[in-house]
Write an enzyme that holds these catalytic residues in place. Structure first.
Site, PDB file in Angstrom:
ATOM      1  NE  ARG A 262      -3.663  -2.363   2.372  1.00  0.00           N
ATOM      2  CZ  ARG A 262      -4.599  -2.646   3.260  1.00  0.00           C
ATOM      3  NH1 ARG A 262      -4.850  -1.790   4.242  1.00  0.00           N
ATOM      4  NH2 ARG A 262      -5.285  -3.767   3.186  1.00  0.00           N
ATOM      5  NE  ARG A 277      -1.268   4.773   9.205  1.00  0.00           N
ATOM      6  CZ  ARG A 277      -2.563   4.441   9.246  1.00  0.00           C
ATOM      7  NH1 ARG A 277      -3.155   3.975   8.166  1.00  0.00           N
ATOM      8  NH2 ARG A 277      -3.254   4.579  10.362  1.00  0.00           N
ATOM      9  CD  GLU A 349      -8.296  -1.564  10.782  1.00  0.00           C
ATOM     10  OE1 GLU A 349      -8.327  -2.358   9.825  1.00  0.00           O
ATOM     11  OE2 GLU A 349      -8.219  -0.327  10.632  1.00  0.00           O
ATOM     12  CB  SER A 352     -11.233  -4.128   8.628  1.00  0.00           C
ATOM     13  OG  SER A 352     -12.363  -3.358   8.330  1.00  0.00           O
ATOM     14  NE  ARG A 391      -1.944  -1.790  11.712  1.00  0.00           N
ATOM     15  CZ  ARG A 391      -2.690  -0.701  11.683  1.00  0.00           C
ATOM     16  NH1 ARG A 391      -3.826  -0.667  12.371  1.00  0.00           N
ATOM     17  NH2 ARG A 391      -2.317   0.354  10.993  1.00  0.00           N
TER      18      ARG A 391
END
Length: 426
Positions: A262, A277, A349, A352, A391
């Site tokens: 990403r 991130r 988070e 999801s 994560r």
């Protein structure tokens, strides 16, 4: 993609749904574009009908030796033939314009989704477990990893720039162990089929799951026009692209452990330290392909599968129902699972899970034949992280930190660690 027929039948409900998602009303604009498309198509069909009829009339005139009428009809057919190519081009342009407008609109939220503008409108659905009970100071994952000597951001920056990490020794093994634990759990206990799929895809696949055309800036594009996947959702969902499935074979459940890529184009200044991130990270993805009647129940099931990973690891987490303003583009309803990070003194988070209805099925032209009426319907799709490996590594480091700076390996990961029970300083 949304159904223009539904929008035509429910323009007020459509605009109200867009308003919940913070978007401007679009029904009038879309219906005007659809009217143009319909008008052009009707004009073209009238031309084709008249051309066919005139061609038959030419034959009748010739049979009756009415040369004057035959020549007149031939001239009419020639004029129609000359007029049709521009009309066909106009039809293609009208269809493309409507499809492009529809492709940029977000999905319609379910009625039970809380209305809100941003993450402040999210609602806690449940909280599982408790915070660690130790008394020593908490540390952030990058402090722990660097102190242990197995997490290196400077070397990663030398190799690739910012938002990359080099893990070595037992931390590299721990990352691999977490991913293997997840994929084994979902295949052996939750009924998902493991898939090894490409990491580069064509634009059609990105369009099918909703990354294109609206979110191209978030993607990495290769020199030959392919894209690096931002999530294995793209490949797993597109496995059924263009297909007609038997309802009896649904649901299909796929999982894959892959790197994800990403650009983080909209994240300047956010989570710049550490691994939270990254441009490249491992993720265990879950995807379900269902019929219309099963998709809501499948959403609850998928979320539970992701939660089971954290339960097995003994991590404290909460599950949030995202509000309309915080949901992803393709989702009708989303649960975010947020794990407790002692070093940040916050929930973050880690998964999801979204139900998308037939939104992606329409974009992919993926259908199934109904059990009773045998009518073709668009499949319903769901996707979720089961979970993000990096994560999860962060959560393990921060929650299993010992007073001496070492990190205890959770019991669930011990079979993957080659006898190692604790990570200590190099």
């Amino acid at each position: 993609m949304l159904d223009i027929k539904w929008i035509r039948d429910n323009p007020e409900a459509f605009d109200a749904a867009l308003n919940k998602r913070g978007a401007e009303p679009m029904a009038a604009t879309l219906l005007a574009m659809d009217d143009t498309r319909r008008s052009v198509i009707q004009t073209l069909q009238d031309m084709q009908s008249r051309r066919n009829a005139a061609s038959k009339e030419i034959g009748n005139a010739m049979a009756q030796k009415n040369t004057e009428l035959a020549e007149k009809l031939k001239a009419e057919v020639a004029t129609i033939k000359d007029t049709m190519p521009p009309a066909e081009q106009e039809e293609r342009a009208a269809v493309a314009a409507l499809d492009d407008a529809l492709s940029r609109l977000p999905n319609i939220p379910l009625d039970d989704v809380p209305v809100g503008q941003d993450e402040s409108g999210n609602v806690v659905t449940r909280t599982i477990g408790t915070k660690p009970g130790w008394n020593h100071p908490a540390m952030e994952h990058f402090e722990i990893g660097e102190a242990l000597g197995y997490m290196d951001f400077e070397r990663a920056a030398k190799l690739s720039g910012s938002r990359f990490t080099v893990l070595t020794g037992p931390l590299a093994r721990l990352e691999r162990a977490i991913g293997q634990f997840m994929i084994d759990m979902h295949t052996s206990e939750h009924g998902y089929t493991e898939v090894s799929s490409p990491l580069m895809v064509k634009s059609e696949a990105m369009y099918g799951t909703g990354q294109l055309p609206k979110f191209e800036e978030d993607l990495f594009k290769t020199t030959d026009g392919r894209y690096l996947i931002p999530t294995a959702e793209v490949t797993l969902t597109n496995l059924v692209s263009g297909e007609v499935l038997d309802a009896e074979k649904l649901p299909l459940r796929f999982t894959a452990l892959t790197p994800s890529f990403r650009s983080e184009a909209g994240s300047a200044g956010r989570d710049t330290r550490g691994m939270l991130r990254q441009h490249q990270f491992w993720k265990c993805e879950l995807v379900s392909i269902t019929d219309q009647e099963s998709s809501i129940a499948e959403h609850e099931r998928m979320t539970e599968c992701a939660e089971n990973v954290l339960k097995r690891l003994g991590l404290h987490f909460r599950t949030m129902t995202l509000c309309t303003g915080d949901m992803g583009f393709s989702a009708r309803k989303t649960y975010d699972i947020e794990v407790w990070l002692p070093g940040q003194d916050a929930f973050r988070e880690i998964s999801s899970c979204s139900v998308c209805g037939d939104f992606q099925g329409r974009r992919m032209n993926a259908r199934y034949r109904g059990k009773d009426d045998k009518a073709l319907k668009f499949v319903h799709t769901l996707n979720g992280s089961g979970t993000a490996v990096g994560r999860c590594l962060i959560a393990v480091l921060e929650n299993y930190l010992n007073e001496d700076g070492s990190v205890t390996i959770p019991d669930a990961l011990l079979p993957y660690m080659g006898g190692l029970t604790k990570i200590e300083k190099a």
